[in-house]
Design an enzyme around this catalytic site. Sequence first.
Site, PDB file in Angstrom:
ATOM      1  N   LYS A 264     -34.093  10.218  -9.843  1.00 27.43           N
ATOM      2  CA  LYS A 264     -33.287  10.874  -9.126  1.00 27.43           C
ATOM      3  C   LYS A 264     -31.729  10.346  -8.946  1.00 27.43           C
ATOM      4  O   LYS A 264     -30.878  10.937  -8.782  1.00 27.43           O
ATOM      5  CB  LYS A 264     -33.782  11.322  -7.723  1.00 27.43           C
ATOM      6  CG  LYS A 264     -34.707  12.553  -7.711  1.00 27.43           C
ATOM      7  CD  LYS A 264     -35.059  12.917  -6.341  1.00 27.43           C
ATOM      8  CE  LYS A 264     -36.113  14.014  -6.353  1.00 27.43           C
ATOM      9  NZ  LYS A 264     -37.484  13.556  -6.588  1.00 27.43           N
TER      10      LYS A 264
ATOM     11  N   GLU B 133     -30.153  18.582   0.822  1.00 25.61           N
ATOM     12  CA  GLU B 133     -31.480  18.801   1.584  1.00 25.61           C
ATOM     13  C   GLU B 133     -32.355  18.216   0.918  1.00 25.61           C
ATOM     14  O   GLU B 133     -32.390  17.615  -0.194  1.00 25.61           O
ATOM     15  CB  GLU B 133     -31.781  20.367   1.630  1.00 25.61           C
ATOM     16  CG  GLU B 133     -32.275  20.819   0.137  1.00 25.61           C
ATOM     17  CD  GLU B 133     -31.085  21.428  -0.693  1.00 25.61           C
ATOM     18  OE1 GLU B 133     -30.184  21.877  -0.173  1.00 25.61           O
ATOM     19  OE2 GLU B 133     -31.437  21.349  -2.034  1.00 25.61           O
TER      20      GLU B 133
ATOM     21  N   SER C 289     -41.652   9.296 -13.906  1.00 26.02           N
ATOM     22  CA  SER C 289     -40.545   9.531 -13.334  1.00 26.02           C
ATOM     23  C   SER C 289     -40.062   8.726 -11.909  1.00 26.02           C
ATOM     24  O   SER C 289     -39.091   8.469 -11.508  1.00 26.02           O
ATOM     25  CB  SER C 289     -40.402  11.212 -12.991  1.00 26.02           C
ATOM     26  OG  SER C 289     -41.631  11.242 -12.217  1.00 26.02           O
TER      27      SER C 289
END
Length: 411
Positions: A95, A117, A390
């Site tokens: 991310k 968010e 990931s």
Amino acid sequence: MNTRSSYAQPDAQGFFGRFGGCFISETLVQAVEQLNHAYIRYRDDPDFLREFRQDLADYVGRPSPVYYARRLSEEIGGARLLLKREDLNHTGAHKINNVIGQALLAQRMGKRRIIAETGAGQHGVAVATICARAGLECVIYMGSEDMQRQSPNVQRMHLLGATVAPVTSGSRTLKDAMNEAIRDWVGNVDTTFYLIGSVAGMHPYPTMVRDFQTVIGRECLEQLPELFQRLGMDKRHPDAVVACVGGGSNAIGIFHPYIDHSDVRLIGVEAAGLGLDSGKHSASVQRGRPGVLHGNRSLILQDRHGQVLDTHSISAGLDYPGVGPEHAWLHELGRAEYVGATDRQALDAFHRLSRVEGIIPALEASHALAHAFELAAGMSRDQAILVNLSGRGDKDMDTVMAQSAPPGESS
Ligand SMILES: *Cc1c(COP(=O)(O)O)cnc(C)c1O
């Protein structure tokens, strides 16, 4: 014909075929247009790209390696398993790649306040991390229900100096937090940048987030030929690329540079939860229908009346009722395949990778691993599967400990 141009999407309105686009209220038009202009201006700007690459190198620790899981591959006895180690990035997942890109853009636009968010809290932590480093004000909207379930991440965000704003409306989870963040953005357009964490949202977010995450696949394109040579394999590309799909950002990031290589299978693994036909899953591509959510048209889990359905997955990061529009399009074209892995299969894969390779994977990534293990068993030793690992699994310790009792013995 799979020419590059046929995949040079989206169009100027942000459409990937019939998916994507920008479905927003009048109040948001100005904010989104401003963002669109800024992104067009900076996406190919050499200074912008240099700073982005430098941050990825020095702060995130890129390039992340591709690791040949030898012991596991030998145990399974089929195709070789190659793991793209996004778990080794600073903050422990992919991310951060996107967050760095968007935060740089925010600074170029003169915005000193970042809102976002978060559901599981991973995106919130990545945003709070970069805001701390850049000295930006940071407000993270989070459903109060999620805040309870993910309290270590709430504490991390606090440590990093962010404000975590509890959202108590609706089901008090991600989609309510999304509404709150958009409301904030509308009211504070001049000072505030809205930082979305996956390839979701209105145009240009799905494109922009993809562009920032394709660093994953571009590195693989460079790393694999050398790795195959070391393994004595006569190839440059893997036979298949496998990634988990929540919103779809890690998957599109590793898929994208391989889209034009039509002999490489692209496989997205959705959370099948308790089973694709149980009604308790997050498989938007396989069980969703076209609809508009979060400003774009995509495949959405919804009932007959268009009400967005509650989702379930053992991994909080895959628990999203929509999917990035580019995935919906790749699915429709048949260029990428979408399959499911259940909670149980993901847990088994989680334990297996931990035991056999000494790598504790995120539960999200464990879905991709589960499918890759199955696939590998039916393939041969001269074939290879590239799996996007990931993220790392430290964050999932409590979930796994609570679930790992054999079926029937769990509480
Ligand atoms: C958030 C997250 C995901 C899911 O998000 P995508 O946008 O689908 O990539 C997957 N893996 C990890 C480790 C995550 O933190």
